[in-house]
Design a protein around this motif. Structure first.
Motif, PDB file in Angstrom:
ATOM      1  N   PRO A 154       0.826  -1.216   0.000  1.00 11.93           N
ATOM      2  CA  PRO A 154       0.000   0.000   0.000  1.00 11.93           C
ATOM      3  C   PRO A 154       0.859   1.263   0.000  1.00 11.93           C
ATOM      4  O   PRO A 154       2.046   1.229   0.342  1.00 11.93           O
ATOM      5  CB  PRO A 154      -0.797  -0.118   1.299  1.00 11.93           C
ATOM      6  N   SER A 155       0.244   2.368  -0.378  1.00 19.05           N
ATOM      7  CA  SER A 155       0.929   3.659  -0.415  1.00 19.05           C
ATOM      8  C   SER A 155       0.342   4.604   0.628  1.00 19.05           C
ATOM      9  O   SER A 155      -0.816   4.459   1.044  1.00 19.05           O
ATOM     10  CB  SER A 155       0.784   4.291  -1.810  1.00 19.05           C
ATOM     11  N   ARG A 156       1.148   5.570   1.033  1.00 20.87           N
ATOM     12  CA  ARG A 156       0.663   6.594   1.964  1.00 20.87           C
ATOM     13  C   ARG A 156      -0.568   7.277   1.382  1.00 20.87           C
ATOM     14  O   ARG A 156      -0.629   7.582   0.194  1.00 20.87           O
ATOM     15  CB  ARG A 156       1.741   7.642   2.216  1.00 20.87           C
ATOM     16  N   GLY A 157      -1.546   7.499   2.220  1.00 18.39           N
ATOM     17  CA  GLY A 157      -2.761   8.165   1.779  1.00 18.39           C
ATOM     18  C   GLY A 157      -3.871   7.206   1.409  1.00 18.39           C
ATOM     19  O   GLY A 157      -5.029   7.623   1.267  1.00 18.39           O
ATOM     20  N   GLN A 158      -3.533   5.914   1.250  1.00 17.58           N
ATOM     21  CA  GLN A 158      -4.569   4.941   0.941  1.00 17.58           C
ATOM     22  C   GLN A 158      -5.294   4.509   2.222  1.00 17.58           C
ATOM     23  O   GLN A 158      -4.715   4.532   3.313  1.00 17.58           O
ATOM     24  CB  GLN A 158      -3.968   3.706   0.260  1.00 17.58           C
ATOM     25  N   ASN A 159      -6.531   4.113   2.062  1.00 17.60           N
ATOM     26  CA  ASN A 159      -7.295   3.562   3.180  1.00 17.60           C
ATOM     27  C   ASN A 159      -7.055   2.058   3.219  1.00 17.60           C
ATOM     28  O   ASN A 159      -7.372   1.348   2.263  1.00 17.60           O
ATOM     29  CB  ASN A 159      -8.779   3.849   3.010  1.00 17.60           C
TER      30      ASN A 159
ATOM     31  N   LEU B 178       5.160  -1.631   4.755  1.00 14.62           N
ATOM     32  CA  LEU B 178       6.133  -2.607   4.267  1.00 14.62           C
ATOM     33  C   LEU B 178       5.518  -3.994   4.101  1.00 14.62           C
ATOM     34  O   LEU B 178       6.234  -4.975   3.943  1.00 14.62           O
ATOM     35  CB  LEU B 178       7.319  -2.684   5.237  1.00 14.62           C
ATOM     36  N   MET B 179       4.195  -4.072   4.118  1.00  8.39           N
ATOM     37  CA  MET B 179       3.518  -5.366   3.977  1.00  8.39           C
ATOM     38  C   MET B 179       2.914  -5.518   2.581  1.00  8.39           C
ATOM     39  O   MET B 179       2.507  -4.533   1.949  1.00  8.39           O
ATOM     40  CB  MET B 179       2.419  -5.513   5.032  1.00  8.39           C
ATOM     41  N   GLU B 180       2.878  -6.768   2.104  1.00  9.90           N
ATOM     42  CA  GLU B 180       2.243  -7.075   0.831  1.00  9.90           C
ATOM     43  C   GLU B 180       0.797  -7.475   1.073  1.00  9.90           C
ATOM     44  O   GLU B 180       0.426  -7.868   2.183  1.00  9.90           O
ATOM     45  CB  GLU B 180       2.997  -8.208   0.131  1.00  9.90           C
ATOM     46  N   MET B 181      -0.014  -7.343   0.040  1.00 13.01           N
ATOM     47  CA  MET B 181      -1.415  -7.705   0.179  1.00 13.01           C
ATOM     48  C   MET B 181      -1.550  -9.174   0.590  1.00 13.01           C
ATOM     49  O   MET B 181      -0.916 -10.052  -0.002  1.00 13.01           O
ATOM     50  CB  MET B 181      -2.155  -7.459  -1.141  1.00 13.01           C
TER      51      MET B 181
ATOM     52  N   VAL C  50      -0.335  -8.965  12.519  1.00 14.14           N
ATOM     53  CA  VAL C  50      -1.036  -8.107  11.574  1.00 14.14           C
ATOM     54  C   VAL C  50      -1.181  -8.819  10.238  1.00 14.14           C
ATOM     55  O   VAL C  50      -0.237  -9.462   9.754  1.00 14.14           O
ATOM     56  CB  VAL C  50      -0.264  -6.775  11.359  1.00 14.14           C
ATOM     57  N   GLN C  51      -2.363  -8.687   9.635  1.00 14.85           N
ATOM     58  CA  GLN C  51      -2.572  -9.186   8.277  1.00 14.85           C
ATOM     59  C   GLN C  51      -3.209  -8.084   7.447  1.00 14.85           C
ATOM     60  O   GLN C  51      -4.221  -7.502   7.844  1.00 14.85           O
ATOM     61  CB  GLN C  51      -3.458 -10.433   8.249  1.00 14.85           C
ATOM     62  N   LEU C  52      -2.605  -7.793   6.293  1.00 16.12           N
ATOM     63  CA  LEU C  52      -3.126  -6.757   5.410  1.00 16.12           C
ATOM     64  C   LEU C  52      -4.235  -7.345   4.543  1.00 16.12           C
ATOM     65  O   LEU C  52      -4.011  -8.257   3.749  1.00 16.12           O
ATOM     66  CB  LEU C  52      -2.002  -6.205   4.533  1.00 16.12           C
ATOM     67  N   LEU C  53      -5.447  -6.789   4.686  1.00 16.26           N
ATOM     68  CA  LEU C  53      -6.609  -7.313   3.983  1.00 16.26           C
ATOM     69  C   LEU C  53      -6.923  -6.559   2.695  1.00 16.26           C
ATOM     70  O   LEU C  53      -7.284  -7.163   1.681  1.00 16.26           O
ATOM     71  CB  LEU C  53      -7.840  -7.276   4.901  1.00 16.26           C
ATOM     72  N   SER C  54      -6.790  -5.230   2.725  1.00 15.50           N
ATOM     73  CA  SER C  54      -7.111  -4.441   1.532  1.00 15.50           C
ATOM     74  C   SER C  54      -6.444  -3.077   1.607  1.00 15.50           C
ATOM     75  O   SER C  54      -6.055  -2.619   2.685  1.00 15.50           O
ATOM     76  CB  SER C  54      -8.625  -4.272   1.379  1.00 15.50           C
ATOM     77  N   ALA C  55      -6.329  -2.444   0.444  1.00 17.14           N
ATOM     78  CA  ALA C  55      -5.781  -1.090   0.351  1.00 17.14           C
ATOM     79  C   ALA C  55      -6.467  -0.399  -0.822  1.00 17.14           C
ATOM     80  O   ALA C  55      -6.329  -0.837  -1.970  1.00 17.14           O
ATOM     81  CB  ALA C  55      -4.274  -1.113   0.158  1.00 17.14           C
ATOM     82  N   LEU C  56      -7.192   0.661  -0.541  1.00 18.68           N
ATOM     83  CA  LEU C  56      -7.932   1.383  -1.573  1.00 18.68           C
ATOM     84  C   LEU C  56      -7.570   2.858  -1.528  1.00 18.68           C
ATOM     85  O   LEU C  56      -7.251   3.412  -0.460  1.00 18.68           O
ATOM     86  CB  LEU C  56      -9.441   1.227  -1.351  1.00 18.68           C
ATOM     87  N   ASP C  57      -7.614   3.495  -2.694  1.00 19.83           N
ATOM     88  CA  ASP C  57      -7.366   4.927  -2.731  1.00 19.83           C
ATOM     89  C   ASP C  57      -8.427   5.651  -1.909  1.00 19.83           C
ATOM     90  O   ASP C  57      -9.611   5.273  -1.914  1.00 19.83           O
ATOM     91  CB  ASP C  57      -7.395   5.440  -4.174  1.00 19.83           C
TER      92      ASP C  57
END
Length: 409
Positions: A112-117, A157-160, A194-201
């Motif tokens: 994910p990128s900064r600013g994403q939800n 620093l986590m992948e989806m 922690v588990q990364l579930l989603s990243a949206l603009d």
């Protein structure tokens, strides 16, 4: 201006209502900043009355700012290559924040990128293994300071789909203050799964409905309030700044006059709170700018006038500070805090003027001392000389008159 008589320091990673720690929600937690987060420090002498806050400068503000800048630099360094699975990644190079991959994700390009939800699954435990928090769907804006630093830094620093173990020193968790919800003691290290579930603009603020926009700005402001009460003044300024950007963005959606007024009110609250945080950081020019911005919209805003007077006094501009406080007092004659501050400044100003007058007299050679010198009595023989001179003049005049008479005869 209501007092915040009891502050519950809530966690930066729970995003839940402070009165319902057991309920999970994706909305930003935050303090009940009922009106304008004014009474950050209550005074025992106030008796709970509706006074402005004492805005004494707080030490440590610059330290917080330095830590904030350090955290920001670490985020801007770009993504690091993750070590093989089950090996620790020292995120900051200090050993205080580490991450280990438990289950691999979908690749570096899915970070994910900064600013994403983002949405994560979180399980937090103390060093002794006591689980203090579990949230299956925690949502926050990455990089906005909505959660504790450890999460904000590690998730970038986590992948989806990746599941990781994050170990954080108290410095990047709840610090020396600790947290009431989740229950974390002061200076406690944390272990987080922690588990990364989603990243949206993030949604386009300009296209948001007025209600959603006001609500989002309110969440960011409340987050700033939490940072402020924890003493993280630089982070508070950052959160207030994000809230201001939301209120100041142009809108593609029609608003009613009432909605525009509500958005303006939110902006004013953010500026007032930002001024308080800037005062703590000793950023006096920035605090002046924030106060002036409030007064442009609301010339009789007592809180802005009071803070403006405070910062002018701290800059040594006592006469102008007194003028500002008198304006505030005229609007709220019964406000004891303004009375006390004005009395203190008036006394200080009087002493300053007295010192300046004394200095000017000294520079001019102390004319007042010369005027106070008592004339010395003249010698007693001074009268005898005057008498002698007078007698001689009379005698010479008599001789001259006799000569004239003799000449005529």
């Amino acid at each position: 201006m209501a007092d915040v008589e009891e502050t519950v320091v809530t966690g930066a990673g729970d995003q839940r209502d402070s009165g319902a720690c057991t309920q999970h929600s994706s909305r930003a937690l935050l303090l009940d900043g009922a009106e304008d987060f004014e009474m950050l420090e209550t005074s025992e002498d106030d008796g709970g009355e509706d006074d402005l806050p004492p805005l004494e400068d707080a030490g440590g503000g610059k330290k917080e700012e330095a830590e904030s800048e350090g955290g920001a630099r670490s985020r801007d360094d770009g993504p690091r290559q993750c070590p093989p699975k089950d090996e620790w990644l020292d995120i900051l190079g200090s050993g205080l924040l580490r991450k280990k991959v438990l289950e691999s994700g979908e690749g570096l390009d899915t970070r994910p990128s900064r600013g994403q939800n983002v949405q994560i699954r979180l399980k937090t435990a103390l060093a002794d293994g006591t689980v203090v928090e579990e949230d299956s769907e925690l949502s926050f804006t990455l990089g906005d300071g909505d959660v504790i630093q450890a999460l904000d830094l590690a998730v970038q620093l986590m992948e989806m789909g990746e599941k990781a173990l994050v170990e954080a020193d108290a410095k990047y968790a709840y610090g020396s203050v600790g947290s009431a919800c989740p229950p974390v003691g002061p200076n406690s290290s944390l272990s987080m799964e922690v588990q990364l579930l989603s990243a949206l603009d993030a949604p386009d603020v300009e296209a948001m409905s007025p209600e959603d926009r006001i609500g989002l700005a309110g969440q960011k402001r409340e987050r700033g309030n939490t940072h402020y009460q924890r003493g993280d003044y630089a982070f508070a300024v950052n959160s207030y700044g994000i809230a201001l950007q939301i209120t100041e963005a142009s809108s593609k959606v029609d608003m009613t006059l009432e909605q525009e007024a509500e958005l303006l009110d939110m902006k004013v609250k953010c500026l007032n709170n930002m001024a308080a945080a800037q005062l703590k950081l000793e950023h006096y020019e920035a605090a002046v700018s924030s106060c002036v911005s409030v007064l442009v919209h609301q010339p009789n805003n007592v809180k802005a006038l009071f803070r403006y007077g405070k910062v002018l006094a701290l800059k040594g501009e006592l006469a102008e500070a007194i003028r500002m406080l008198k304006r505030a007092l005229k609007l709220e004659p019964s406000n004891k805090t303004i009375h006390a501050e004005l009395s203190k400044l008036a006394k200080k100003h009087s002493e300053q003027k007295g010192a300046e007058q004394a200095m000017y007299k000294k520079m001019l050679g102390n004319p007042s001392d010369a005027s106070s010198i008592t004339p010395q009595p003249k010698a007693s023989w001074g009268f005898s000389w005057k008498w002698l001179f007078g007698a001689t003049a009379v005698a010479i005049g008599g001789v001259a008159l006799s000569v004239v008479i003799a000449a005529r005869n």
